[in-house]
Design an enzyme around this catalytic site. Structure first.
Site, PDB file in Angstrom:
ATOM      1  N   LYS A 110      -4.314   5.140  20.018  1.00 12.55           N
ATOM      2  CA  LYS A 110      -4.495   5.847  18.741  1.00 12.55           C
ATOM      3  C   LYS A 110      -5.960   6.206  18.520  1.00 12.55           C
ATOM      4  O   LYS A 110      -6.280   7.261  17.953  1.00 12.55           O
ATOM      5  CB  LYS A 110      -3.983   4.976  17.593  1.00 12.55           C
ATOM      6  CG  LYS A 110      -4.009   5.662  16.217  1.00 12.55           C
ATOM      7  CD  LYS A 110      -3.033   6.822  16.131  1.00 12.55           C
ATOM      8  CE  LYS A 110      -3.130   7.587  14.800  1.00 12.55           C
ATOM      9  NZ  LYS A 110      -2.663   6.807  13.649  1.00 12.55           N
ATOM     10  N   GLY A 163       0.829  -1.204   0.000  1.00  9.53           N
ATOM     11  CA  GLY A 163       0.000   0.000   0.000  1.00  9.53           C
ATOM     12  C   GLY A 163       0.859   1.247   0.000  1.00  9.53           C
ATOM     13  O   GLY A 163       1.303   1.697   1.064  1.00  9.53           O
TER      14      GLY A 163
END
Length: 306
Positions: A184, A7
């Site tokens: 996160k 990616g």
């Protein structure tokens, strides 16, 4: 070690460029940008110094990639259903697969599909965006947190963290992946989601008293949900994340970028999974579930432009 970047978007492009610029062997998997990267290479505009790589090893299919020691999975979670078939051709050499994605529960799903894979996970704290095919802009911060998922993979993360740090990506190793994921989410859930439903940037959220208050309430809720799920996050953490965001340049989040470019939103792993995990633990993420419904509707309406 040889790295495979799965990616080559904003985060994957940034990490791969930094590693390759530091002299490491890096191979990139790209889909939509393959032709441009093949022809022009990769460009990074960064507050820490611009980097141009005129030639990079890039592939449109994972089956064409060479054996790698480490696979950095930086794809959007909206494509995770295809991830096992993408990774399968690369597993013969027993690489360490590091899931650098937003959300929670991705490693469990991948392990279910690829039970013999060696899996770790991580979170990127990097204000970075892809401004054009093969072109990455880095605005602020540049660090990773990594932790093992599969048994006996912790020792394999040590040299990875060392090489990333030498490549100017400060990398910290933690013993528990769930802590990395929930920490996160304290930032991701409010700022990614609100930036879409309010059509604004991080600075826009912080400048509007009502929006800022909503972001703060969401952050506190994520901290409580993490605690209910067995991950203790200090009360001061949300304040530190808010302060960090205030110091950042005005930033369009990754979800806002996806929305503006009519791509699917990362709702499942970033919103639905955390709320589901919390419910199982006896905690209801009321504010997060409200935001989730708003995002699902925004995503539904946005589909007609895809």
């Amino acid at each position: 070690m040889r790295y495979g970047v799965i990616g080559t978007g904003a985060v994957g492009g940034y990490l791969g460029i930094k590693l390759m610029h530091a002299g490491y062997d890096v191979h990139f998997l790209a889909r939509s940008d393959f032709a441009v990267i093949k022809e022009k290479g990769l460009m990074l505009y960064s507050v820490r110094g611009d980097v141009y790589l005129p030639e990079v090893p890039v592939y449109s299919s994972s089956s064409a990639m060479p054996p790698c020691d480490v696979l950095l999975v930086c794809t959007k979670t909206t494509a995770n259903a295809q991830l096992p078939s993408v990774l399968a051709p690369l597993l013969a050499s027993h690489p360490l697969v590091i899931m650098i994605q937003n959300g929670i529960g991705m490693e469990e799903d991948l392990a279910g599909a690829l039970p013999h894979a060696k899996i770790a996970g991580g979170a990127a704290y990097i204000a970075v965006t892809k401004t054009a095919p093969a072109c990455i802009r880095h605005l602020d911060i540049g660090k990773l947190s990594l932790a093992p998922f599969s048994e006996n993979t912790g020792h394999e993360l040590i040299p990875v963290a060392d090489e990333l740090t030498k490549a100017d990506v400060k990398t910290t190793l933690l013993p528990r992946l769930d802590e990395i994921r929930w920490r996160k989410l304290v930032w991701n859930i409010p700022f990614n989601g609100l930036s879409v439903v309010l059509n604004t940037t991080t600075e826009g959220i912080l400048r509007n008293e009502k929006w800022r208050s909503r972001a703060w309430t969401l952050m506190q809720e994520v901290v409580e949900a993490a605690r209910a799920c067995g991950t203790a996050i200090e009360k001061e953490y949300a304040g530190k994340m808010m302060e960090m965001t205030q110091k950042m340049p005005s930033y369009a989040t990754s979800m806002k970028d996806d929305y503006d470019n009519h791509r699917p939103l990362e709702i499942e792993y970033m919103y639905q999974r955390p709320a589901s995990f919390a419910r199982r633990a006896g905690f209801i993420m009321h504010e997060t579930e409200v935001l989730t419904r708003e995002l699902l509707e925004a995503d539904r309406l946005n589909r007609k432009y895809r």
